[in-house]
Motif scaffolding. Structure first.
Motif, PDB file in Angstrom:
ATOM      1  N   SER A   1       0.838  -1.199   0.000  1.00 19.75           N
ATOM      2  CA  SER A   1       0.000   0.000   0.000  1.00 19.75           C
ATOM      3  C   SER A   1       0.875   1.253   0.000  1.00 19.75           C
ATOM      4  CB  SER A   1      -0.908   0.023   1.227  1.00 19.75           C
ATOM      5  OG  SER A   1      -0.182   0.350   2.397  1.00 19.75           O
TER       6      SER A   1
ATOM      7  N   LYS B   1       1.001  -4.941  -5.043  1.00 18.06           N
ATOM      8  CA  LYS B   1      -0.299  -5.182  -4.412  1.00 18.06           C
ATOM      9  C   LYS B   1      -0.473  -6.664  -4.102  1.00 18.06           C
ATOM     10  CE  LYS B   1      -2.168  -1.393  -7.139  1.00 18.06           C
ATOM     11  NZ  LYS B   1      -3.047  -1.025  -8.271  1.00 18.06           N
TER      12      LYS B   1
ATOM     13  N   PHE C   1      -4.512  -3.142   2.991  1.00 12.09           N
ATOM     14  CA  PHE C   1      -5.561  -3.144   1.978  1.00 12.09           C
ATOM     15  C   PHE C   1      -6.083  -4.564   1.898  1.00 12.09           C
ATOM     16  CE2 PHE C   1      -7.780  -3.503  -1.941  1.00 12.09           C
ATOM     17  CZ  PHE C   1      -8.404  -2.275  -2.096  1.00 12.09           C
TER      18      PHE C   1
ATOM     19  N   GLY D   1      -4.790   1.551   3.988  1.00 15.57           N
ATOM     20  CA  GLY D   1      -4.458   1.668   2.576  1.00 15.57           C
ATOM     21  C   GLY D   1      -5.670   1.732   1.663  1.00 15.57           C
TER      22      GLY D   1
END
Length: 390
Positions: free
Chosen positions: A167, A185, A300, A321
């Motif tokens: 993030s 990611k 995230f 995030g």
């Protein structure tokens, strides 16, 4: 290229087969497909952890090097030398070792393993979690101090270590400490996970869905309160919770049910247990109308990508995030954490505004398409290959 990998999530070995939780297994298989050998320097699962290890690793070039049973965090911190000495000989044959972090052993790898390039793969932040921790005892106070100490040691070791983060928030936090830093990611999406639909909320009952760990910090008590508010507002909604609880006693789930009974919505909440990544979990997304994740803090969560890939509109808290990747009223509807009134209002707005809902579905689906495991793994391998060559 030969890669080693460490994380504190244990492996269940059943005959010649290796089993891990699905989110981790999909990632490990994706890495194994790109390398000569993938050594897993991990712990042996206990009985409870074996139940949670629902994914069988597929690639034959994966080798498990046991670190023994996973002990408490403080034990791993104090007796790191004894634990890590078990893997030194094989670790030294690797081109690089990925240390998924944060984890108690992360700061100590460089003390005993010298040849491979060490890479911290940072997917969360202990200190952010600690800020939400309610101190109720001396033990809790000690735990907070331990988390702060571990984070300090972790940052000190970064000066000689390459770092992958998932993030922009983590990128900004660790950029000034790390030898080099790269944004990759984390996702479990494959092409087979995608499901196209134009709209949801078409049936008599509106199905709300949460997937993930069952714990208070995920905002589940606020979610139950919002369910009650929505039903008072004559919205025919039902809450579906898919996931697992770290505490085998099920104390959080029991407390959620008690809260639901006090609010007279116990007949409109369904606990489905844990669902394996793939068809079983995708089926839950595809039966739902709105995905809700009201966490107090997050990196995230991969579950957002999963929901978007299955054409679900997302209501999420503006934390961690999440706002680094998503835009309010474009591919998500943001809500403030710990605010059940705001949560109910945002869910109701998603139900009542079909044009906005369909736009959020379409934009979320397009964004998820950019974040498959194939795309992110290829990017990570390119970064690692360049680091090793340098």
């Amino acid at each position: 290229m030969t890669i080693g990998y460490y994380y504190h999530i244990p492996i269940s070995k059943q005959g010649d087969a290796l089993f891990v939780p699905g989110y981790l297994g999909i990632f490990l298989d994706a890495i194994a497909a790109k390398v000569k050998i993938l050594y897993l320097f991990m712990h042996d699962a206990n009985e409870q952890q074996t139940v949670e290890a629902d994914y069988k690793l597929k690639h034959k070039n994966i080798e498990f090097i046991s670190l023994g049973k996973a002990t408490p965090a403080w034990h791993r911190h104090l007796f790191h030398k004894k634990i890590l000495q078990k893997i030194i000989a094989i670790a030294e044959t690797c081109d690089t070792i990925i240390i998924r972090s944060p984890t108690p052993l992360a700061p100590f790898f460089a003390k005993y393993i010298h040849h491979p390039r060490l890479i911290f793969m940072v997917v969360g932040d202990y200190l952010e979690g600690a800020k939400q921790f309610k101190i109720k005892s001396i033990r809790d106070l000690i735990m907070i101090q331990y988390l702060k100490r571990n984070d300090l040691l972790f940052r000190e070791k970064m000066r000689n270590t390459d770092v992958l983060v998932n993030s922009p928030g983590l990128f900004n936090k660790y950029q000034k400490f790390s030898k080099s830093i790269h944004l990759i990611k984390t996702t479990t999406l494959t092409e087979s996970d995608f499901f196209i639909r134009k709209d949801t909320c078409q049936n008599e009952i509106i199905e709300l869905l949460y997937t993930g760990r069952i714990e208070a910090a995920k905002g589940l008590f606020e979610l139950v309160e919002s369910l009650a508010q929505l039903r008072r507002n004559n919205k025919n909604v039902r809450l579906n919770i898919v996931g697992w609880e770290a505490d085998s006693t099920g104390s959080v789930q029991a407390a959620l049910l008690n809260a639901a009974k006090e609010l007279s919505v116990e007949n409109f909440i369904v606990f489905h247990g844990k669902k394996s990544i793939g068809p079983a979990l995708n089926d839950m997304y595809r039966k739902a109308d709105i995905y809700v994740i009201p966490s107090y803090h997050e990196g995230f969560p991969r579950t957002i990508w999963e929901a978007m890939a299955n054409s679900l509109p997302v209501v999420a808290t503006h934390v961690g995030g999440i706002p680094d990747y998503l835009t309010n009223l474009e591919n998500v509807m943001f809500v403030e954490p710990k605010n059940s009134v705001d949560l109910a209002e945002k869910i109701q707005a998603m139900i009542d505004n079909p044009d906005l809902r369909m736009a959020i579905i379409a934009n979320g689906y397009a964004l998820a398409k950019e974040n498959t495991i194939e795309i992110q793994t290829n990017k990570m391998i390119r970064v690692i290959d360049q680091l090793v060559k340098n």
